[in-house]
Enzyme design. Sequence first.
Site, short mmCIF file in Angstrom:
data_model
loop_
_atom_site.label_atom_id
_atom_site.label_comp_id
_atom_site.label_asym_id
_atom_site.label_seq_id
_atom_site.Cartn_x
_atom_site.Cartn_y
_atom_site.Cartn_z
N ASP A 54 0.83 -1.19 0.00
CA ASP A 54 0.00 0.00 0.00
C ASP A 54 0.87 1.25 0.00
O ASP A 54 1.57 1.53 0.98
CB ASP A 54 -0.89 -0.05 1.25
CG ASP A 54 -1.91 1.06 1.28
OD1 ASP A 54 -1.86 1.96 0.41
OD2 ASP A 54 -2.77 1.04 2.18
N ASP A 73 -2.29 6.23 -6.09
CA ASP A 73 -2.47 5.34 -4.95
C ASP A 73 -2.55 3.90 -5.44
O ASP A 73 -3.25 3.62 -6.42
CB ASP A 73 -3.76 5.75 -4.22
CG ASP A 73 -3.98 4.96 -2.94
OD1 ASP A 73 -2.98 4.56 -2.31
OD2 ASP A 73 -5.14 4.75 -2.57
#
Length: 473
Positions: free
Chosen positions: A153, A351
Site C-alpha cells: 500500500d 495510490d
Amino acid sequence: MESSYFCAFKGARLFLSLQILMICFMPKGHTYGVEGKIASHTASISSLLPSPSCSSSTSKASDRKSTLEVIHKHGPCSHLVQGPSPLNHTKLLLQDESRVNWIQSQSSNGSDGLEDSAAARLPARSGITIGTGNYVVTIGLGTPKKNLTLAFDTGSPLTWTQCEPCVRSCYNQSEPRFNPSQSSSYANISCTSTSCSQLGHLECSGTTCLYFIRYGDQSTTTGFFATEKLTLTPTEVIDNFEFGCGEKNRGLFLGAAGLMGLSDDKISIVQQTAAKYGKHFSYCLPSSPSSTGHLTFGKDGGASSSVSFTPLSKIPPSSQFYRISIEGISVGGNRLSIPSTVFSSGGAIIDSGTVITRLPPTAYSALRDAFRTAMANYTKAPAFSLFDTCYDFSKESTVVVPFITFSFAGGVEVNLDLSGILYPVQSSQICLAFAANPADSNLGIYGNTQQKTFDVVYDVAGGKLGFGSNGCS
Ligand SMILES: *[C@@H]1O[C@H](CO)[C@@H](O)[C@H](O)[C@H]1NC(C)=O
Ligand SMILES: *[C@@H]1O[C@H](CO)[C@@H](O)[C@H](O)[C@H]1NC(C)=O
Ligand SMILES: *[C@@H]1O[C@H](CO)[C@@H](O)[C@H](O)[C@H]1NC(C)=O
Ligand SMILES: *[C@@H]1O[C@H](CO)[C@@H](O)[C@H](O)[C@H]1NC(C)=O
Ligand SMILES: *[C@@H]1O[C@H](CO)[C@@H](O)[C@H](O)[C@H]1NC(C)=O
Ligand SMILES: *[C@@H]1O[C@H](CO)[C@@H](O)[C@H](O)[C@H]1NC(C)=O
C-alpha cells in the site's frame, strides 16, 4: 451508422483534412486519431472477462533479484481465497469508496493530515482504509524465515503482520501467524529509541515500544514495534527491519498476514531501505486477477526502457501520499476541453490501494460524454455502484473501445490499457471504470485499475514517477 458518425465527429475537429476521408473509408473495427494512428482498442469479449485459472505472466522484471511477484488478493493466482468464491464487486466498490472518503478527509484542509506534529498524530497514528482491492506479495520474516503474504500500500507507512501470542482478537489469515519467540533474529525496540519516537506517539509496555494503527474502516492493529530479518527474495535480505508485530488485530484483511507500507515516511520500507535501494521502487499490476505482476525494489536492471517521468510533488512536504499533476485527458486521440484549473484546484495523488480513479466532476463528465458518444453503437446496461456508464456486451463477439489517454505534468502521455478503461461486472454489464468526486476541489486519485499493465516507477529520491507501457500482462 458508425462510419458516418465518425466522419461528423472528426470533421468537426479537424475541418477538411485528408484524414476525414481516411476515417470514412476505414474498415469496421478501427478508428483513427488525429495523426492517423489507431485510436481505439479492439478486443474480444472473452478477453475482457477474467479467466478462472491463473496464468503467471512472464514479466521482464522477473529475473531481477529484488523482484517479488504481485498477486491480486481475490484472483485464482491467490492462495488466500480457498475455492471458487466470486469477487463481490458491490462490496469491493463500497470499500473503495470508504478508502477514498478517508483519504479525502485527511486532505480536505489542504494538507494530507498526518503532519509531523505531535498533535496531529496523537493518540495514535491513524491509517488508511485498506479496502479489498489490494494486491499482495509474499515475503519471508525471521530466522528461520516464515513466508507471509502482505497487502502492499503506497498510502500507508508502517509494515506490520499479525503475531503470536494473539491477545484477545486476531483475524483469520491463511498462513500461520508469525511467532517471534521462534525466531532468533527478533528484537523489541526500546521505548527510548529514536525509532520509537518516529511512530509519532509514545506508548510503551515497560521499556518496549508499542504501535497502534486504526484504519479508516475501523480495522485496527496494535502490538510491539520490533526489528526482524526481512527476506524480500533469496538474495535480498534486510537486517533489523522495523515492523509492527501485531498481537491484537481486527479487520477485513481477508486472509493476508498484514501490510507492507510503501509511503514516503521514516518508518516505511522505502526509507528504511534507502541506503540499499535509493528510495526507488516500481510495480506492475496485472491486467486481470488471473495473471501476476511484480514489485521491484531499487533500480536494478531498470524498468522497461520506455519509461517517461512526471514530477512527484513534495507539497506539502510531509504528505503521506504521492502527489502528481494530471493536466488533461484524451478520448479516441482527441484532447477533451477541460480547463486546467479543474485539475489543479484539488490536485491529485497516485495510490496503489484505491481501485477506481476519482476525477473532478467537470473532467469526469467530459470523459463520460466523449466515451458515450464513441460507444453509442452498443447496448446500454444499468448503472452499477460507482459507475454510471455500462454496456451489455453479451451479444457481441468483439468490441471497439476508444483510447483513453492521461496527460501528466512533464509531457507524459499514458495511453491506458483496455483493462484500465472497462470494469467487467459480468458480460452483460461492463462499465467505464472511472468515478467523479463530489466537487472539483476534492483531491483526485489515480487508482490501481488505471495503472494496470504499466511499470509504475516511484523514484522517490529523484522526485519523479514513471510510467512504462507493457510492464506486465
Ligand atoms: C455483496 O456485498 C454486499 C455489500 O456488502 C452485500 O449486501 C451482498 O449481499 C453481497 N453479495 C453476495 C452475493 O455476497
Ligand atoms: C478541517 O477543518 C475543519 C474546520 O476547521 C475541522 O473541523 C476538521 O477537523 C479539519 N480536518 C482535518 C483533516 O484537519
Ligand atoms: C516461500 O515463498 C517463496 C517465494 O514465494 C517460495 O518459493 C517458497 O516455496 C515458499 N516457502 C514455503 C515454505 O511456502
Ligand atoms: C476463522 O477460522 C476458524 C477455524 O478455521 C473458524 O472456526 C472461524 O469461524 C473463522 N472465523 C472467521 C471470522 O472467519
Ligand atoms: C518483547 O517485549 C515483550 C513485552 O515486554 C516481552 O514479553 C518479550 O519477551 C520481548 N521479546 C524479546 C525477544 O525480548
Ligand atoms: C454499429 O451498428 C451498425 C448497425 O447496426 C453495425 O453494423 C455495426 O457492426 C456496429 N458497430 C460495432 C462496432 O458494433
